[in-house]
Write a protein that holds these residues in place. Sequence first.
Motif, PDB file in Angstrom:
ATOM      1  N   ALA A  36      -1.083   4.850   4.521  1.00 11.92           N
ATOM      2  CA  ALA A  36      -2.343   3.934   4.325  1.00 11.92           C
ATOM      3  C   ALA A  36      -2.198   3.181   5.744  1.00 11.92           C
ATOM      4  CB  ALA A  36      -2.323   2.928   3.218  1.00 11.92           C
ATOM      5  N   ASP A  37      -3.453   2.371   6.236  1.00 15.05           N
ATOM      6  CA  ASP A  37      -3.474   1.954   7.386  1.00 15.05           C
ATOM      7  C   ASP A  37      -2.158   0.745   7.718  1.00 15.05           C
ATOM      8  OD1 ASP A  37      -5.704   2.282   5.905  1.00 15.05           O
ATOM      9  OD2 ASP A  37      -6.645   0.517   6.655  1.00 15.05           O
ATOM     10  N   ARG A  38      -1.823  -0.076   6.702  1.00 18.50           N
ATOM     11  CA  ARG A  38      -0.809  -0.770   6.972  1.00 18.50           C
ATOM     12  C   ARG A  38       0.108  -0.712   5.867  1.00 18.50           C
ATOM     13  NH1 ARG A  38      -5.765  -4.186   6.646  1.00 18.50           N
ATOM     14  NH2 ARG A  38      -5.528  -5.501   4.607  1.00 18.50           N
ATOM     15  N   LEU A  54       0.793  -1.141   0.153  1.00 16.73           N
ATOM     16  CA  LEU A  54      -0.087  -0.047  -0.020  1.00 16.73           C
ATOM     17  C   LEU A  54       0.888   1.270   0.015  1.00 16.73           C
ATOM     18  CD1 LEU A  54      -2.869  -1.016   2.703  1.00 16.73           C
ATOM     19  CD2 LEU A  54      -3.074  -0.492   0.141  1.00 16.73           C
ATOM     20  N   PRO A 103      -5.411   0.578  -8.542  1.00 18.22           N
ATOM     21  CA  PRO A 103      -4.792   1.869  -8.627  1.00 18.22           C
ATOM     22  C   PRO A 103      -3.357   1.712  -9.080  1.00 18.22           C
ATOM     23  CG  PRO A 103      -5.841   1.923  -6.566  1.00 18.22           C
ATOM     24  CD  PRO A 103      -6.361   0.647  -7.339  1.00 18.22           C
ATOM     25  N   GLY A 107      -8.644  -7.274   2.921  1.00 14.87           N
ATOM     26  CA  GLY A 107      -7.840  -7.498   1.528  1.00 14.87           C
ATOM     27  C   GLY A 107      -8.375  -8.132   0.434  1.00 14.87           C
ATOM     28  N   LYS A 108      -9.805  -8.467   0.662  1.00 23.00           N
ATOM     29  CA  LYS A 108     -10.544  -9.222  -0.384  1.00 23.00           C
ATOM     30  C   LYS A 108     -10.412  -8.613  -1.622  1.00 23.00           C
ATOM     31  CE  LYS A 108     -14.341  -9.111   2.120  1.00 23.00           C
ATOM     32  NZ  LYS A 108     -13.990  -8.044   3.227  1.00 23.00           N
ATOM     33  N   SER A 109     -11.033  -7.354  -1.593  1.00 21.73           N
ATOM     34  CA  SER A 109     -11.037  -6.707  -3.031  1.00 21.73           C
ATOM     35  C   SER A 109      -9.552  -6.400  -3.596  1.00 21.73           C
ATOM     36  CB  SER A 109     -11.837  -5.292  -2.715  1.00 21.73           C
ATOM     37  OG  SER A 109     -13.002  -5.552  -2.233  1.00 21.73           O
ATOM     38  N   VAL A 110      -8.615  -6.294  -2.956  1.00 19.66           N
ATOM     39  CA  VAL A 110      -7.487  -5.818  -3.424  1.00 19.66           C
ATOM     40  C   VAL A 110      -7.105  -7.021  -3.963  1.00 19.66           C
ATOM     41  CG1 VAL A 110      -4.965  -5.639  -2.757  1.00 19.66           C
ATOM     42  CG2 VAL A 110      -6.815  -3.929  -1.966  1.00 19.66           C
ATOM     43  N   ALA A 157     -10.612   3.856   3.056  1.00 19.11           N
ATOM     44  CA  ALA A 157     -10.112   3.192   4.213  1.00 19.11           C
ATOM     45  C   ALA A 157     -11.368   2.673   5.300  1.00 19.11           C
ATOM     46  CB  ALA A 157      -9.192   4.206   4.971  1.00 19.11           C
ATOM     47  N   GLU A 200     -18.728  -9.284  -3.729  1.00 19.54           N
ATOM     48  CA  GLU A 200     -19.926  -8.515  -3.053  1.00 19.54           C
ATOM     49  C   GLU A 200     -21.034  -8.768  -4.224  1.00 19.54           C
ATOM     50  OE1 GLU A 200     -19.700  -6.840   0.150  1.00 19.54           O
ATOM     51  OE2 GLU A 200     -17.620  -7.271   0.507  1.00 19.54           O
ATOM     52  N   ALA A 259      -1.529  -4.529   1.660  1.00 18.89           N
ATOM     53  CA  ALA A 259      -2.857  -4.664   1.582  1.00 18.89           C
ATOM     54  C   ALA A 259      -3.174  -6.248   1.960  1.00 18.89           C
ATOM     55  CB  ALA A 259      -3.628  -4.418   0.297  1.00 18.89           C
ATOM     56  N   GLY A 261     -11.972  -4.578   4.985  1.00 23.16           N
ATOM     57  CA  GLY A 261     -10.453  -4.117   5.082  1.00 23.16           C
ATOM     58  C   GLY A 261      -9.462  -5.161   5.110  1.00 23.16           C
ATOM     59  N   GLU A 278     -13.263  -9.873   7.442  1.00 20.34           N
ATOM     60  CA  GLU A 278     -13.639  -8.457   7.947  1.00 20.34           C
ATOM     61  C   GLU A 278     -13.517  -7.609   6.958  1.00 20.34           C
ATOM     62  OE1 GLU A 278     -11.299  -7.879  11.250  1.00 20.34           O
ATOM     63  OE2 GLU A 278      -9.475  -7.621   9.981  1.00 20.34           O
TER      64      GLU A 278
HETATM   65  N1  LIG Z   1      -5.829   2.787  -3.241  1.00 22.99           N
HETATM   66  C1  LIG Z   1      -5.644   2.440  -1.799  1.00 22.99           C
HETATM   67  N2  LIG Z   1      -5.048   3.301  -1.048  1.00 22.99           N
HETATM   68  C2  LIG Z   1      -4.542   3.198   0.229  1.00 22.99           C
HETATM   69  N3  LIG Z   1      -5.068   2.042   1.079  1.00 22.99           N
HETATM   70  C3  LIG Z   1      -5.929   1.211   0.293  1.00 22.99           C
HETATM   71  C4  LIG Z   1      -6.295   1.405  -1.147  1.00 22.99           C
HETATM   72  N4  LIG Z   1      -6.995   0.545  -1.377  1.00 22.99           N
HETATM   73  C5  LIG Z   1      -7.237  -0.571  -0.439  1.00 22.99           C
HETATM   74  N5  LIG Z   1      -6.473   0.023   0.567  1.00 22.99           N
HETATM   75  C6  LIG Z   1      -6.447  -0.649   1.780  1.00 22.99           C
HETATM   76  O1  LIG Z   1      -6.161  -1.957   1.740  1.00 22.99           O
HETATM   77  C7  LIG Z   1      -6.873  -2.793   2.510  1.00 22.99           C
HETATM   78  C8  LIG Z   1      -7.467  -3.723   2.049  1.00 22.99           C
HETATM   79  O2  LIG Z   1      -8.729  -3.250   1.324  1.00 22.99           O
HETATM   80  P1  LIG Z   1      -9.997  -4.133   0.468  1.00 22.99           P
HETATM   81  O3  LIG Z   1     -10.466  -3.149  -0.307  1.00 22.99           O
HETATM   82  O4  LIG Z   1      -9.146  -5.160  -0.117  1.00 22.99           O
HETATM   83  O5  LIG Z   1     -10.720  -4.696   1.538  1.00 22.99           O
HETATM   84  P2  LIG Z   1     -11.926  -5.752   1.584  1.00 22.99           P
HETATM   85  O6  LIG Z   1     -11.621  -6.504   2.396  1.00 22.99           O
HETATM   86  O7  LIG Z   1     -12.549  -5.767   0.141  1.00 22.99           O
HETATM   87  O8  LIG Z   1     -13.001  -4.868   2.464  1.00 22.99           O
HETATM   88  P3  LIG Z   1     -14.477  -4.575   2.210  1.00 22.99           P
HETATM   89  O9  LIG Z   1     -15.263  -5.753   2.790  1.00 22.99           O
HETATM   90  O10 LIG Z   1     -14.813  -3.367   3.091  1.00 22.99           O
HETATM   91  O11 LIG Z   1     -14.771  -4.291   0.716  1.00 22.99           O
HETATM   92  C9  LIG Z   1      -7.615  -1.887   3.331  1.00 22.99           C
HETATM   93  O12 LIG Z   1      -6.811  -1.568   4.722  1.00 22.99           O
HETATM   94  C10 LIG Z   1      -7.726  -0.332   2.393  1.00 22.99           C
HETATM   95  O13 LIG Z   1      -7.613   0.856   3.382  1.00 22.99           O
END
Ligand SMILES: Nc1ncnc2c1ncn2[C@@H]1O[C@H](COP(=O)(O)OP(=O)(O)OP(=O)(O)O)[C@@H](O)[C@H]1O
Lengths: 314, 538, 297, 498
Positions: free
Chosen positions: B21-23, B17, B62, B49-52, C3, B183, B26, B47, B45
Amino acid sequence: MLTYVLKRILSTVPVMAIVAVLVFMLLRLAPGDPAAVIAGDYATAEDVERIRTQLGLNDPIPVQLWHWLVQLASGDLGTAIFSKKSVVELIGQRIEPTLLLSLCTIVFAVAVAVPLGTIAAWKSGSIIDRIVMLFSVGGFSVPVFVLAYCLIYVLAMWLKILPVQGYKSPFDHGLLTFLRHMVLPVLALSVIFIALIARMTRASVMEVLEEDYVRTARAKGQSEWKILIHHALRNAAVPIVTVIGVGIALLIGGVVVTESVFNIPGLGRLVLDAVLARDYPVIQGLILFFSFIYILINLIIDLSYTLFDPRIRY
Amino acid sequence: MTGSAPVLEIRNLSVALPKGADRPFAVEDISFTVGAKEIVCVVGESGSGKSVTAFTTMGLNPKEVKAVKGEIVLQGEDLLKKSVAEMRRLRGEKMAMIFQEPMTALNPVIKVGEQIREMLEIHTDLSLADQKARVLEVMEDVSLPDHVKMYDSYPHQLSGGQRQRIMIAMALALEPGLLIADEPTTALDVTTQAQILELIKDIQHRHGTGVLFITHDFGVVAEIADRIVVMQKGKVVEQGTRDEILLRPQHPYTRMLIGSVPSMEPSHRAEIDKASPALIAQGVNKTYGGLGLFKKTREVHANKDVNLVVHRRETLGVVGESGSGKSTLARCIVRLQDPTSGHIEVEGADIARISESAMRPHRRDIQIVFQDPYRSLNPRRTVGQSIVEGPMNFGVPEAEAEARAKELMEIVGLSAEALDRFPHQFSGGQRQRICIARALAMQPKVLIADEAVSALDVSVQAQVLDLLDDVRERYDLAMLFITHDLRVAAQICDRIMVMQNGVVVEEGETAKVYADPQHEYTRSLLAAAPGRDVAFAK
Amino acid sequence: MAAAETPELSADAELPEKTQPSTLSLVLRNKAVFWGGLLLLAMVAVAIIGPFFTVAPTEQNVISRLKPPSAAFWFGTDFLGRDIFSRVIHGGRVSLVVGISVAVIATVIGLVTGMLAGYIRWLDAPIMRVMDGLMAIPAILLAIAMIAISGATLTTVIIAITIPEVPRVVRLVRSVVLTVREEPYVEAAIAAGTRLPAILIRHILPNTIAPMIVQATYICGAAMLTESILGFLGAGIPPEIPSWGNIMSEGRTYFQLTPWIIFYPGVALALTVLSVNIVGDGLRDTLDPRIARKMRA
Amino acid sequence: EKVLRVIPHADLKNLDPIWTTAYITRNHAYLIYDTLFAMDESFTPKPQMVDTWETSSDGKVWTFKLRDGLKFHDGADVTSEDVIASLKRWGARDGMGQKLMEQMDEMVAVDAKTFQFKLKTAYGLVLESIGKISSNVPFIMPKRIAETDPFEQISEYVGSGPFKFEADQWVPGSTVVYTKFEDYVPRSEAPSAASGGKVAKVDKVVWTYFPDQTTAMNALIAGEIDYFEQPSTDLMPLLSAAEGVTVEVNDPLGNIGFARFNHLLPPFDKVEIRQAAIMAMKQDDYLAGAIGDPQFWKTCYSVYPCGTPLASEIAAENMMTGDTAKAAAALKAAGYDGTPVVIMHPTDIPVLSAFTLITAEKLRKAGFEVDLQAMDWSTLTSRRAKRDPVSEGGWNIFHTWWIGADVIDPMAIAFSGDPAKGWFGWPTDEELEKARAAFANASSQEEKLAAGHKVQERLWKIGASGQLGQFFVPVAYRNNVKGLIKSPVQFFWNLSVD
Ligand SMILES: Nc1ncnc2c1ncn2[C@@H]1O[C@H](COP(=O)(O)OP(=O)(O)OP(=O)(O)O)[C@@H](O)[C@H]1O
Ligand SMILES: Nc1ncnc2c1ncn2[C@@H]1O[C@H](COP(=O)(O)OP(=O)(O)OP(=O)(O)O)[C@@H](O)[C@H]1O
Ligand SMILES: [Mg+2]
Ligand SMILES: [Mg+2]
């Protein structure tokens, strides 16, 4: 749709009425006096007084307002105090240059600004973006007349490639002559417009590029520039078109200056001259006319939304 | 069902990331596979990292989010080594993706048929006519009604479910080996959700596609998963077959998660004293639109003759799918909207049609907690200010109001110091608790919760539900609990009321209604609840 | 992918200390805003302090009229032999006063009117019709007419430029209010029995601040430009009080002969408006990209 | 087709030269109308439409005969009836015309070409009146048009002059088109000012009004225009340097700038204070500041334009002071109580704006409390007519200029000392009025001169206004334009373009 248009046009009536009364009152509170201007340097106070009476300027203001409104209701904008020509005729004489100048400006500005804004949005943060934005901000910073003088100086006086001034109707002098005379005023007038539209285009394309459907298009494997043209621009069109409507108001102000500098016999100058001479019927008629045009253009713009966005229906 | 060669294989993938960012990562060092004809669900949960993971696979991240380690192998090709142009070719052809929001994932200004055809235009040399024919074919494939006509429709003319089908048709147009679904049903109501899930299962079966399915809804997981991958904070904490994970979770996080899934089995409720109703609504009607001065808008009859009674210490649940008029009812009762007709009695006073100023004294008796904890608190005011605002409106001295606020913070499980903070400094669950504290600060007789837990994670949801039940008892509250989630309703409601198109179609004790639904609509609603038969590990 | 929140596992788990950076530091982090702001500050400083160190801008010295820039007259002299340098410095004061007063007055009036129109339903239609009427009258024409009418003084010029700006502010504020009033926290406040004035001030007003600041910067820049155009049309601030606009307008016949008369105030104006706009754009980018769109519309 | 493209000095706002005194309308009228008599270069009235005339021995009956071939643009012959109707209308409006009509018993049309004036007493200024060169000029119109109420505008524009007005090509605020009147018969004499042969040497004269001086100049330099009537003198260096452009002063009398005091209101109701203000005014500064190039101005301490017969520096010591320190002393001595001086500042007329700014600065230096009020010219023209106190919209000073030709003799309204009938500012001086009357009735050149000098002496004594000097407005034209006529009025006959 038709009923919508009718309703919109009907709803302009109160707005126009407000404008009419506002303008009328404003002018009558003026210390200036057309009678004194008419009478000239040698006139005595009695002469001036007589002319005032003749022009009906000595009637109580509500009576004058009433006369004017009655006249308006019958579609008559009045007669110029000085030239004795009807305001409608004056507008008729002057509308062509202003209309064509505005039209050319809008077309040129859109043709330049939309691609610029789109590229800036696409490459947002890049050096291209910065340059476009700097130009856009800069376009807002220089008064039109300074720009106009500079353009005349460089292109007409120094390089001698364009005429200094004047308006040549395309109907009498041909398209080429017309365009040659239009280049400088359009350039001067469109800068602020380009700035405005480019900024809006950039902002709205940038916003659209963040939309989910753009991601969908990418997920399909669509190429970037097709995404821009196909998906982004059409969706960004509504705010862009809106800002063009806003720009029309700006344009009317710019036209007054541009027509003065480039000696174009258009409506802008007509109204300026009328204000300086206190030709009340002309000022009133013109401001009303401009307001009407403004309202009309906004209606057209609202209607044009349906072209760009199928969700909008009236 | 595994066995054949995997369509997708993710090996030791880490995605970095950007700074701030929070960590740092991702996802960190994750590995899993998706076989052909297999549905792999990724849960975890928000955040985690599923979507990433999904976007990295598609190459749609991005710029600032970059895979720094590992491989993503799609049918033998390592995607991380592909150029932009090659990835563009693979997207659509070899892998496709559907997204959560069917509303926004389609371009609103292009006809849906054209949007599907675009896929063929990009990747095939078919003639225009052939492209169109193929589009109609896939549209038929996803059981879109009247697909010839629908080709020329715009997205806004379709329902959510239809739009999601268009997305699926688009994804399947080139019969890719891998389908990623992030989702895809979260935004749909239960009945539509059930249809879409059915469709995905069916198509996946027929075409032999491997599906990577991302969700946080365990009902859905239970419904369709072959295998499950559990993620937490960017790491895969556990993976296995559906039964292994749902019934015999090993990792404490998985266990906690699954333990929080509310059961469809209504909980046992204490007897209610029916002597003193706190809230009575009789013949409430609400019509939106109708005659305007200039425009005649579409008329929506959102509530039709709704009657209800809520007693002290009782929770009345209102369920029904989206648009059935639940929120309208709530807003009429708290008089954020004026009901068109009817009586609403709070503590014996009819408040249905009194003026705003006459309403004011009654406002302290009836409070509401909204769905969205993010937006129900003014971001510019400290939570303390938000909580004391109400009592101080009614003349409670500041010191006393603050003391009460501190007390309430303890009750909802937050520290009193937190009163000086701003909403953005809290998590979603905490914010919802603050909203509850704010409502309670008024010492109301009736509390209305409109989808108060829908936006929360299952684990947080469980806590808030406990809290609500707790305060109901502590303050003798009458509670009107609005939800579309039948599992949640089962856990918290004494009685339940089912709404459809503004009409109450069935009402009764929760256990009875669940066990023996009378109305057709109630039955279909219950049947649509995903994973209803699965007994999650407790 | 916003986030997301970290869920709490237990009730009294540590509160996430996700303090957002303060708005000011966010804004200053934007380089454009920083440099634009610096430039603007410099301009303002010169306008405030400069006049104490220059000769009177009205001091005439006909013998040395139309002299090019020199050691004695840094920016040259105009047709009455007045020192352009001194006039530009003093003019800065006037132009900035015009820009800032127009911005402040238009914003305040627009804010109050817009809030009323947006929040009080029965006031909405009448207020907005009047605003539509005002908006339909071309701004420059209205200003020219007003100034011609009430005489050119600094005050009338400011009023004349302010009036056409008001309806736009009203529209913007109203649109913000219309969205904000649907926000659950406003509804929560209503449900908590908060009275209307308190709702407007506590819950609605703060939301309009960010877009208003952005809008105010644009108005400020636009007002300075309009002032110069009015000057050009002979309907601006009386020439005796130098403003960048009327210095240029007085010097325009000399444009090709003695370009410095128009050049220096022109550059000063352009730089100031540029910096104001840069700050405005930067603020928009940091404060709220979405509002900006509504604002210009 | 030969076209002369002209930038006139102002926008032609209306077309009735009797109704308005505007110079632009006068110039327009000279193109399309003819006059009975016309001034030559030495300001002697010469016959124009009149062929021969005689005066009875007692000087009371004047008989005029029109020359042959006079035709209106609509084809009708010019008759005595037309002449009499036109003179009547003019006599109702013009100052000199009113004086003449006061003397007039009747005007008689003897036959189609002969008409008579029957005067009550002998009157010295008959020919000077009907041969007046500047506003209002007694132009001859067809009877039907001349019968229009003198206080209403005419609506048909038919004359008997060398050019025709093309009504349908008139765009007010921009363009006026005149075409050659083929049937015009010019006199055989060479042109001299307004008199002599008015030969149209181009087919068309097109006036295009330019609101912007710089653009106008550029258009001339670029050859888009042939003739620029009143370029600002500050453009002269560029215009003179431009290739193919000639700059020339056409009007030998030029204009006389002045600052007008309001004699009715304090502080300028006191002659000492007016004198103190006058002492502060230094012509060189005004002229250099407002006009610029010394080639185009000269100081002139006469109420009549320097270079005309009546001009002198009699009693002008005060006017020549030009010293703020002395003015300050005089002001103190006069017992000025600090009453603010309201100066009307017309911001849309550059020369006047400059005059005003200079006065403001000078008065301030001399110790006056100055209240400079900016406005446009039309506001000024209406406000200067107010005799009310300052608090009710009155004023103390404004600036303007007279065309030299308008103030060549004491009869000019500018010199009136009668507050009831006089011009704005309303100086009050019976001796002045007597001197003016003496001039009107003077029979010899000596008497005229003496009366004229007396008028000046009184005007200066009472400090009627502050004289700011004489300045000349050049014309600029392309070198292919030939045949310019020297005159205070711009004429377009005899001009040719190659
Ligand atoms: N462009 C970005 N810039 C900074 N941090 C990002 C970016 N994209 C994702 N993140 C961070 O990466 C982590 C994983 O995000 P992700 O969207 O994959 O979560 P998720 O599991 O899909 O959550 P949700 O269930 O809310 O969709 C999160 O902490 C998010 O803040
Ligand atoms: N302000 C409004 N104006 C017009 N129609 C409205 C308005 N608010 C709601 N509706 C309509 O009224 C009906 C009921 O809406 P309501 O929000 O009460 O449904 P709901 O049961 O709460 O749905 P959800 O589960 O999606 O929240 C819907 O058809 C909706 O479109
Ligand atoms: Mg996600
Ligand atoms: Mg709802």
